[in-house]
Design a protein around this motif. Structure first.
Motif, mmCIF file in Angstrom:
data_model
loop_
_atom_site.group_PDB
_atom_site.id
_atom_site.type_symbol
_atom_site.label_atom_id
_atom_site.label_comp_id
_atom_site.label_asym_id
_atom_site.label_seq_id
_atom_site.Cartn_x
_atom_site.Cartn_y
_atom_site.Cartn_z
ATOM 1 N N GLU A 73 17.337 -64.882 16.716
ATOM 2 C CA GLU A 73 15.535 -65.820 16.578
ATOM 3 C C GLU A 73 14.479 -65.109 15.657
ATOM 4 O O GLU A 73 13.892 -65.689 14.960
ATOM 5 N N SER A 117 6.959 -69.465 17.982
ATOM 6 C CA SER A 117 6.210 -69.740 19.581
ATOM 7 C C SER A 117 6.856 -71.177 19.570
ATOM 8 O O SER A 117 7.062 -71.689 20.747
ATOM 9 N N ASN A 118 7.548 -71.390 18.747
ATOM 10 C CA ASN A 118 7.934 -73.117 18.537
ATOM 11 C C ASN A 118 9.538 -73.321 19.259
ATOM 12 O O ASN A 118 9.568 -74.374 20.537
ATOM 13 N N HIS A 119 10.267 -72.553 18.654
ATOM 14 C CA HIS A 119 10.764 -71.776 19.549
ATOM 15 C C HIS A 119 11.130 -71.650 20.950
ATOM 16 O O HIS A 119 11.894 -72.200 21.784
ATOM 17 N N LYS A 120 10.126 -70.544 21.251
ATOM 18 C CA LYS A 120 10.198 -70.060 22.503
ATOM 19 C C LYS A 120 9.892 -71.455 23.587
ATOM 20 O O LYS A 120 9.893 -71.621 24.374
ATOM 21 N N GLN A 121 9.198 -72.629 23.057
ATOM 22 C CA GLN A 121 8.899 -73.717 24.164
ATOM 23 C C GLN A 121 10.025 -74.392 24.173
ATOM 24 O O GLN A 121 10.042 -75.159 25.103
ATOM 25 N N ARG A 122 10.743 -74.488 23.304
ATOM 26 C CA ARG A 122 11.675 -75.392 23.782
ATOM 27 C C ARG A 122 12.319 -73.978 24.556
ATOM 28 O O ARG A 122 13.250 -75.327 25.039
ATOM 29 N N TYR A 123 13.297 -73.062 24.307
ATOM 30 C CA TYR A 123 13.490 -72.824 25.551
ATOM 31 C C TYR A 123 13.233 -72.767 26.501
ATOM 32 O O TYR A 123 14.239 -72.966 27.724
ATOM 33 N N LYS A 124 11.717 -72.734 26.671
ATOM 34 C CA LYS A 124 11.266 -73.487 28.091
ATOM 35 C C LYS A 124 11.265 -74.180 28.789
ATOM 36 O O LYS A 124 11.425 -74.824 29.817
ATOM 37 N N GLU A 125 11.933 -75.292 27.701
ATOM 38 C CA GLU A 125 11.456 -76.779 28.369
ATOM 39 C C GLU A 125 13.304 -76.362 28.813
ATOM 40 O O GLU A 125 13.746 -77.613 29.315
ATOM 41 N N LYS A 126 14.456 -76.099 28.299
ATOM 42 C CA LYS A 126 15.767 -75.950 28.521
ATOM 43 C C LYS A 126 15.877 -75.030 30.273
ATOM 44 O O LYS A 126 16.712 -76.000 30.833
#
Length: 943
Positions: free
Chosen positions: A619, A932-941
């Motif tokens: 990433e 930052s957007n990618h990290k947010q998606r991982y947190k949602e997972k």
């Protein structure tokens, strides 16, 4: 070092259960009580005819006045090989809290389990058996009996619960395998093999595989390796003490007395006890009397007079040298067999073939030795006994069921000095302030609720420390605690702690305060000692990789004792949840005292806690490409806007560029940028910038060999010498010392400069190349300043490397222990003189007492110029130094890239302003927002 934190006693890892004094005589004066009255020679026949059949063995009294902690005999709690279900059934049948038993694991033969019935039900504690030693709860024991005795008398097993009621097996268990040598053998040098004679008897502890057994030799008490085909199983009816020449298994009591009477005073023998089956009687002829002493059998050991012995021979050997009765020692043994061995009737066929097989198996086992080994090498371990560091060989073994870190004296040894069970261990890093040395970390075993064992380790350099930490961390209590779909995510928790100052400390109680920083009661940093009620520390600690179980940290106020121990006075605790993630906080925190006396004062802290997530490494590839761009636009922009984050920024950048073998390019370019923007040479590289921080970190990580070659002998000489180098009259013991001190200082300066000037080849070529590039850069900008090329290199090599290493040799791994105050002052004087020599200036009127050194400086100015030119004569970029594959751990690079992304997010506004003029920084802003957007998606997972 094994150290115990709250929840368990502080005792040595190698402490024995018995607490006896060496050198005590077992019996003196009238305490021999049972002695037969002296008789004359004519009474021997009468004496022999009147021996009562029921005469009792004399049990030797204990004159040590010490307590022996002993466990109940093994037959009361050892159940042999047993499954978990049956063990629980037997404990329930016992139906008493505190009941326990020890069993061999049915699922993993060779390892043991302590099963215990307590308040919370039945608990099973694994006991790891290795080469005759037994490990539980981070402690090492010589036998199962010692282990049981320890948790009966010395330590809780669970909170306020100890072993109380042994649960006996339904029928006697005898699974202690005994073997006898059918061929002799001479050990290979520098190995753990045993030499032995034909007929020697052994107790088997572990099957080591590949035909080798770990045993105890009954005749000598030695432990070691023997080859299986050289021995045979021993008949259970044979007493193993038959190997000793003075042991008479078939002699009656009367026959024993008759033999000793004929042999005369000083003669002795040992035979089985008639009145106490399983024990032994020592018959001793003294002063026309025959005295007898009972030797009690305790498991595999022997007890006499409150002392415990490994074998029967150890009892005899002790009393050959020391008095058994006042004024008398054992002298002449009544011998049974001339060679002292068991007769072996078995004819050994093909002996040469057996020896050839042994040699072949030794070669094969050497080839298989690396099986399951993930990492191995030397580290230093801190001893709790003498507080010193000792180099040991560590082997990290990973197999299907266990993960252990073994400690050996050297790579040739088979028996470890100890082991650490990583399945119940946490890894904490250690700030260099704790021991005044870098590259330390600690493993904290929490195998039992009431006992935590800490092992402090130190690596020789940052790369080795990083390799070990990266290898150990995933095997300890894991930080990869995510669902399978996102298992490559990694938690990042770091704490930047700046201890500023304190107000209103109770001065009478704390005249010399210092502070210990701890995570979960595990110390990780400490401040210097100060004085006064309003001390100013102004010390900063960056604690990386905070373990996942840490929810708070504590700062404990201590008073430094001059002769007594340091005293804990007060404490404050900060919950990590109270800190804003990623934001700096500056607050006062009140202390709470150990005694309620009112106001204990307050401590000012500047804090920044970061709890972040590292994504899979791919990433971060867009960010990595921008950082590694040859023009280094992104690195230079971060250097301009991230001054407060320069230390974590420098650490991560250096690791990333070293991973790519481009550290020389990074440092060359940043140095050039500093030269380009500086107008005056006196201020060049004097400020604390990203460039100087990177150079400091890099030099300290690669220059250990250079520092040892150039400085170590001089530093050790100053530490060992009683002569001082002090020139300041106000700090001398006597003004008459001035001449001798000056002579000694000048002698030391001559020696250390010679050592430095003859060591340029020990300096890493990559650093020499960077120095060469520095010289070119400053000469190009200031061509008419003759000494600028010298001072720019001396500013790094002397002022930022050699002089700091002299001032604090322990933190540069040049010495193991801190120097005395007098030696520290001498080191300061030497560093002070070298600093002026590096600056090519003499001492002036402000310090007239230092002017005695000026002739030395004048004499060595030109030599300094020549040396720095010689050190900087590597004009071609050298091949990058080889970094071990472990150092190229991709997960660690992901961590560093995640740190850099976090720094970019923290300074996004400043970067956005720069992006208006610089296209590369505009791409950095875009990549930062995308990540930052990618990290947010991982947190949602994760949710």
């Amino acid at each position: 070092m094994a150290e115990f934190v709250r929840g368990g006693p502080s005792v040595s890892n190698n402490a024995k259960i018995e607490n006896t004094k060496k050198g005590d005589s077992p019996s003196t004066g009238s305490e021999d009580g049972g002695n037969i009255e002296p008789i004359n020679d004519n009474d021997f026949d009468v004496f022999l005819e009147n021996i009562p059949d029921d005469i009792q063995d004399i049990e030797e009294p204990d004159h040590t006045n010490n307590t022996t902690f002993s466990a109940p005999p093994e037959n009361q709690w050892y159940h042999g090989r047993l499954d978990r279900f049956t063990a629980e059934e037997r404990l329930r049948d016992a139906s008493r809290l505190g009941s326990y038993l020890v069993r061999e694991s049915d699922r993993k033969p060779g390892s043991y389990v302590l099963s215990y019935l307590g308040r919370t039900g039945i608990n099973h504690f694994r006991i790891t058996a290795v080469c005759g030693d037994y490990y539980i709860g981070g402690r090492q024991f010589n036998s199962l009996m010692d282990l049981v005795a320890y948790y009966t008398h010395c330590s809780d097993l669970l909170k306020k619960e100890r072993l109380i009621h042994p649960t006996p097996p339904p029928e006697p268990v005898n699974d202690k395998k005994r073997i006898v040598a059918i061929l002799p053998y001479t050990k290979m040098p520098d190995t753990d093999e045993l030499s032995f004679q034909k007929g020697d008897i052994f107790f088997v502890h572990n099957d080591m595989g590949d035909g080798w057994l770990w045993v105890t030799a009954h005749r000598t008490g030695e432990q070691g390796l023997i080859f299986r085909e050289l021995v045979d199983d021993l008949d259970d009816s044979i007493d193993p003490n038959t190997v000793f020449s003075w042991f008479h298994p078939n002699v009656t009591k009367s026959e024993a007395v008759d033999m000793l009477v004929k042999a005369g005073p000083g003669s002795f023998l040992v035979r089985p006890s008639d009145n106490s089956p399983g024990d032994y009687s020592l018959f001793f002829h003294i002063n026309n009397q025959i005295q007898r002493f009972r030797i009690e059998k305790k498991g595999v050991r022997y007890l006499m007079g409150g002392r415990t012995f490994e074998c029967l021979d150890a009892v005899i050997n002790r009393y050959r040298k020391e008095q058994i009765v006042e004024g008398h020692t054992l002298v002449q043994a009544m011998v049974t067999e001339p060679d002292g061995t068991v007769r072996v009737n078995k004819e050994v066929q093909h002996a040469e073939k057996i020896y050839a097989t042994l040699r072949e198996c030794r070669e094969q086992s050497g080839a298989k030795k690396n099986k399951g080994i993930k990492m191995q090498g030397y580290l230093e371990k801190k001893s709790e006994k003498n507080k010193k560091w000792k180099a040991l060989y560590f082997v990290l073994v990973v197999d299907a069921s266990d993960t252990h870190l073994y400690l050996y004296d050297n790579p040739k040894r088979t028996k470890p000095k100890g082991l650490i069970d990583l399945s119940c261990a946490y890894l904490y890093q250690v700030h260099e302030s704790v021991f005044d040395r870098p590259h330390c970390f600690q493993l904290v075993e929490r195998a039992l609720p009431c006992l935590s064992t800490i092992t402090y380790l130190a690596a020789p350099n940052s790369e080795t420390a990083s390799d070990w930490i990266n290898a150990l961390k995933p095997l300890c209590v894991s930080q990869l605690t995510r669902a399978p779909k996102v298992a490559r995510l990694r938690e990042l928790r770091s704490l930047q702690l700046h201890i500023m100052d304190a107000h209103r400390l109770p001065y009478k109680l704390v005249p010399n305060p210092f502070i210990i920083v701890a995570l979960n009661n595990v110390k990780v940093a400490r401040t210097k000692m100060k004085t006064g009620p309003h001390p100013v520390w102004d010390e900063e600690f960056i604690l990386e990789d905070v373990p996942p179980d840490v929810m708070s940290f504590s700062l404990t106020l201590y008073n430094k004792g001059k002769r007594s121990k340091d005293t804990e006075v007060a404490e404050l605790i900060v919950e990590l949840s109270s800190l804003a993630n990623g934001e700096e906080m500056d607050e006062w925190y009140p202390f709470a005292g150990v005694t309620p006396i009112g106001d204990w004062g307050a401590l000012r802290l500047r804090l920044r806690y970061r709890h972040d997530l590292a994504m899979p490494p791919e990433e971060y590839s867009p960010l990595q490409q921008l950082l590694l761009d040859p023009e280094l636009h992104v690195v230079k922009a971060l250097a301009d806007v991230c001054h407060l984050d320069r230390i974590p920024l420098a650490n991560s950048l250096l690791r990333i560029f070293r991973h790519e073998k481009r550290e020389a390019d990074l440092l060359k370019s940043l140095n050039q940028a500093e030269v380009d923007k500086e107008d005056e040479t006196p201020t060049l590289f004097r400020a604390a910038s990203l460039t100087t921080t990177l150079m400091d970190l890099y030099m300290k990580s690669v220059c250990t060999s250079f520092l040892k070659s150039a400085l170590q002998d001089t530093i050790i000489k100053l530490i060992d010498s009683k002569q001082s180098c002090e020139l300041n009259p106000s700090k001398m013991d006597s003004p008459e010392d001035a001449c001798s001190n000056a002579e000694f200082l000048l002698q030391v300066l001559d020696e250390v400069t010679l050592s430095i000037f003859t060591s340029p080849d020990m300096c890493p070529k990559s650093l020499r190349y960077i120095c060469c590039c520095l010289q070119r850069a400053v000469v190009a900008k200031w061509p008419h300043e003759r000494l600028v090329r010298t001072r720019v290199v001396s500013g790094f090599i002397f002022l930022r490397l050699l002089c700091p290493a002299i001032l604090n040799p322990k933190s540069f791994n040049l010495i193991a222990e801190s120097p005395s105050p007098a030696a520290t002052r001498s080191l300061v004087m030497v560093a002070k003189c070298l600093q002026n020599l590096a600056n090519l200036v003499e001492f002036g009127g402000k310090e007239p007492y230092m002017e005695v050194v000026n002739p030395f400086i004048l004499k060595n100015k030109e030599r300094m110029v020549v040396f720095l030119d010689q050190l900087s004569n590597v004009s071609d970029k050298p091949e990058p130094e080889c970094i071990s594959p472990r150092g190229k751990c991709i997960l660690d690079i992901a961590k560093d890239l995640a740190t850099l992304h976090h720094i970019c997010v923290s300074h996004l506004k400043e970067l956005q302003i720069l992006s208006k003029q610089q296209p590369t920084i505009k791409r950095l802003v875009t990549v930062t927002e995308m990540l930052s957007n990618h990290k947010q998606r991982y947190k949602e997972k994760l949710r």
